[in-house]
Design a protein around this motif. Structure first.
Motif, short mmCIF file in Angstrom:
data_model
loop_
_atom_site.label_atom_id
_atom_site.label_comp_id
_atom_site.label_asym_id
_atom_site.label_seq_id
_atom_site.Cartn_x
_atom_site.Cartn_y
_atom_site.Cartn_z
N ARG A 146 4.16 4.40 -7.18
CA ARG A 146 3.62 3.87 -8.44
C ARG A 146 2.31 4.57 -8.84
O ARG A 146 1.55 4.04 -9.66
CB ARG A 146 3.44 2.35 -8.36
CG ARG A 146 4.78 1.62 -8.19
CD ARG A 146 4.69 0.11 -8.34
NE ARG A 146 5.99 -0.51 -8.12
CZ ARG A 146 6.20 -1.83 -8.10
NH1 ARG A 146 5.18 -2.67 -8.28
NH2 ARG A 146 7.40 -2.32 -7.90
N GLY A 147 2.04 5.71 -8.22
CA GLY A 147 0.90 6.53 -8.66
C GLY A 147 -0.46 5.89 -8.47
O GLY A 147 -1.37 6.10 -9.29
N ARG A 148 -0.65 5.10 -7.40
CA ARG A 148 -1.94 4.42 -7.20
C ARG A 148 -2.73 5.05 -6.05
O ARG A 148 -2.15 5.68 -5.16
CB ARG A 148 -1.71 2.93 -6.88
CG ARG A 148 -0.78 2.19 -7.84
CD ARG A 148 -1.38 1.99 -9.21
NE ARG A 148 -0.38 1.59 -10.19
CZ ARG A 148 -0.02 0.35 -10.45
NH1 ARG A 148 -0.58 -0.65 -9.80
NH2 ARG A 148 0.89 0.09 -11.37
N SER A 149 -4.05 4.77 -6.03
CA SER A 149 -4.88 5.21 -4.90
C SER A 149 -5.02 4.03 -3.94
O SER A 149 -4.84 2.86 -4.33
CB SER A 149 -6.27 5.62 -5.40
OG SER A 149 -6.93 4.48 -5.94
N ILE A 150 -5.39 4.32 -2.69
CA ILE A 150 -5.58 3.24 -1.71
C ILE A 150 -6.66 2.28 -2.20
O ILE A 150 -6.52 1.06 -2.09
CB ILE A 150 -5.90 3.80 -0.29
CG1 ILE A 150 -6.18 2.70 0.72
CG2 ILE A 150 -7.08 4.74 -0.27
CD1 ILE A 150 -5.00 2.23 1.46
N ILE A 199 0.85 -1.20 0.00
CA ILE A 199 0.00 0.00 0.00
C ILE A 199 0.89 1.25 0.00
O ILE A 199 0.72 2.15 -0.82
CB ILE A 199 -0.95 0.00 1.23
CG1 ILE A 199 -2.03 -1.07 1.05
CG2 ILE A 199 -1.59 1.38 1.42
CD1 ILE A 199 -2.87 -1.33 2.30
N LEU A 200 1.85 1.28 0.93
CA LEU A 200 2.72 2.47 1.04
C LEU A 200 3.50 2.69 -0.25
O LEU A 200 3.56 3.80 -0.77
CB LEU A 200 3.67 2.31 2.23
CG LEU A 200 3.00 2.26 3.61
CD1 LEU A 200 4.03 1.96 4.69
CD2 LEU A 200 2.27 3.57 3.91
N VAL A 255 -6.11 -1.80 -2.81
CA VAL A 255 -6.88 -2.81 -2.06
C VAL A 255 -7.67 -3.69 -3.03
O VAL A 255 -7.68 -4.92 -2.92
CB VAL A 255 -7.82 -2.12 -1.03
CG1 VAL A 255 -8.79 -3.12 -0.43
CG2 VAL A 255 -6.99 -1.44 0.06
N GLU A 256 -8.29 -3.06 -4.02
CA GLU A 256 -9.11 -3.82 -4.98
C GLU A 256 -8.23 -4.81 -5.75
O GLU A 256 -8.55 -5.99 -5.89
CB GLU A 256 -9.79 -2.83 -5.93
CG GLU A 256 -11.02 -3.38 -6.65
CD GLU A 256 -10.67 -4.29 -7.82
OE1 GLU A 256 -11.35 -5.31 -7.98
OE2 GLU A 256 -9.69 -3.99 -8.56
N GLN A 257 -7.06 -4.33 -6.21
CA GLN A 257 -6.14 -5.21 -6.97
C GLN A 257 -5.61 -6.33 -6.08
O GLN A 257 -5.48 -7.48 -6.52
CB GLN A 257 -4.97 -4.37 -7.51
CG GLN A 257 -4.05 -5.15 -8.45
CD GLN A 257 -2.78 -4.37 -8.80
OE1 GLN A 257 -2.50 -3.33 -8.21
NE2 GLN A 257 -2.03 -4.88 -9.76
N TYR A 258 -5.35 -6.00 -4.82
CA TYR A 258 -4.81 -7.02 -3.92
C TYR A 258 -5.81 -8.15 -3.72
O TYR A 258 -5.47 -9.34 -3.83
CB TYR A 258 -4.44 -6.39 -2.56
CG TYR A 258 -3.79 -7.40 -1.63
CD1 TYR A 258 -2.44 -7.73 -1.77
CD2 TYR A 258 -4.54 -8.06 -0.66
CE1 TYR A 258 -1.86 -8.68 -0.96
CE2 TYR A 258 -3.95 -9.01 0.16
CZ TYR A 258 -2.60 -9.31 0.01
OH TYR A 258 -2.04 -10.27 0.81
N LEU A 259 -7.06 -7.76 -3.44
CA LEU A 259 -8.07 -8.80 -3.14
C LEU A 259 -8.47 -9.60 -4.38
O LEU A 259 -8.65 -10.82 -4.31
CB LEU A 259 -9.32 -8.15 -2.52
CG LEU A 259 -9.09 -7.53 -1.13
CD1 LEU A 259 -10.37 -6.85 -0.65
CD2 LEU A 259 -8.64 -8.59 -0.12
N SER A 260 -8.56 -8.91 -5.53
CA SER A 260 -9.07 -9.62 -6.72
C SER A 260 -7.98 -10.38 -7.46
O SER A 260 -8.26 -11.40 -8.09
CB SER A 260 -9.76 -8.63 -7.66
OG SER A 260 -8.82 -7.68 -8.11
N VAL A 261 -6.74 -9.89 -7.42
CA VAL A 261 -5.69 -10.50 -8.25
C VAL A 261 -4.45 -10.92 -7.45
O VAL A 261 -4.04 -12.08 -7.49
CB VAL A 261 -5.24 -9.52 -9.38
CG1 VAL A 261 -4.18 -10.16 -10.24
CG2 VAL A 261 -6.42 -9.08 -10.21
N VAL A 262 -3.86 -9.96 -6.73
CA VAL A 262 -2.55 -10.21 -6.13
C VAL A 262 -2.61 -11.39 -5.15
O VAL A 262 -1.77 -12.31 -5.21
CB VAL A 262 -2.02 -8.94 -5.40
CG1 VAL A 262 -0.66 -9.21 -4.77
CG2 VAL A 262 -1.93 -7.78 -6.40
#
Ligand code: C5P
Length: 220
Positions: free
Chosen positions: A151-155, A144-145, A159-166
């Motif tokens: 890398r120019g991302r929003s929280i 997240i940090l 979170v969405e990418q982590y739960l769905s893919v990562v």
């Protein structure tokens, strides 16, 4: 015929596990000698032909996201002491940059990335295989940090990418590659004992360089 060759160390582990810290610690010790770092991330497939919106749909945690063919060909060149043009990756644009960087051959090549132990052909090029093993809560906090700051991302997007893919891809593809590791390093970047052991091992190999060989089939 057998030839002496550079040492290739593969450093795998989940996103945010501390691979980069382990890599940097080893690099710092040998940088005056002869070491180069190759990041598997820089070998994500080129997506410049896709619109930005289309690039957002790519699963960047799947083995097929990587151009391992190019990565392997570059490693093979470095193995025979030829230089390569390493691609540069832009995480904000989700594609390869137009620039590249010249990498000269070195005695020690550190290959780091989430899935470097997943590909059998890549594994076969490695002399030492490490897996940095860090709990998921620490990995997501670090991610997240980093993703917000670098890398120019929003929280929300992290979170969405982590739960769905990562997270699912980690469990399906990254975690199982632990079995291929020679050494599993808990709490990577902060594990000084493990890093000291690795440094000692590398020094021994560099001092007795004839320990490393490869078949020249590798060039074919
Ligand atoms: O440095 P780290 O090992 O964390 O880099 C791998 C991660 O980068 C992957 O988990 C992938 O989700 C992320 N990534 C991304 N966007 C890209 C390329 C990779 O979020 N365009």
């Amino acid at each position: 015929m057998k030839l002496s060759k550079p040492l290739i160390i593969g450093i795998a582990g989940g996103s945010g596990s501390g691979k980069t810290s382990v890599t940097n610690s080893i690099y710092e010790v040998f940088k005056e000698h002869s070491v180069v770092v190759i990041e598997q991330d820089f070998y994500y497939k080129d997506q410049s032909h896709l619109d930005f919106e289309e690039r957002l749909l790519t699963n960047y945690d799947h083995p097929l996201a990587f151009d391992n063919k190019l990565l392997i060909s570059h490693l093979r060149k470095l193995l025979v002491r030829q230089s390569v043009e390493k691609p540069i990756y832009d995480y904000t644009l989700h594609t390869r940059s137009e620039k590249s960087v010249l990498i000269e051959p070195k005695d020690v090549i550190i290959l780091e990335g989430i899935l470097v132990l997943e590909d059998e052909a890549l594994r076969n090029l490695m002399d030492i295989k490490l897996f940095v093993d860090t709990d998921a809560d620490l990995r997501i906090i670090r991610r997240i940090l980093r993703d917000i700051n670098e890398r120019g991302r929003s929280i929300e997007s992290v979170v969405e990418q982590y739960l769905s893919v990562v997270r699912p891809m980690h469990n399906q593809f990254i975690e199982p590659t632990k079995r291929y590791a020679d050494i599993i390093i808990p709490e990577g970047g902060h594990n000084e004992v493990a890093i000291d052991l690795m440094v000692t091992k590398i020094k021994t190999i560099l001092e007795n360089g004839t320990e490393l060989y490869y078949d020249d089939d590798i060039n074919q």
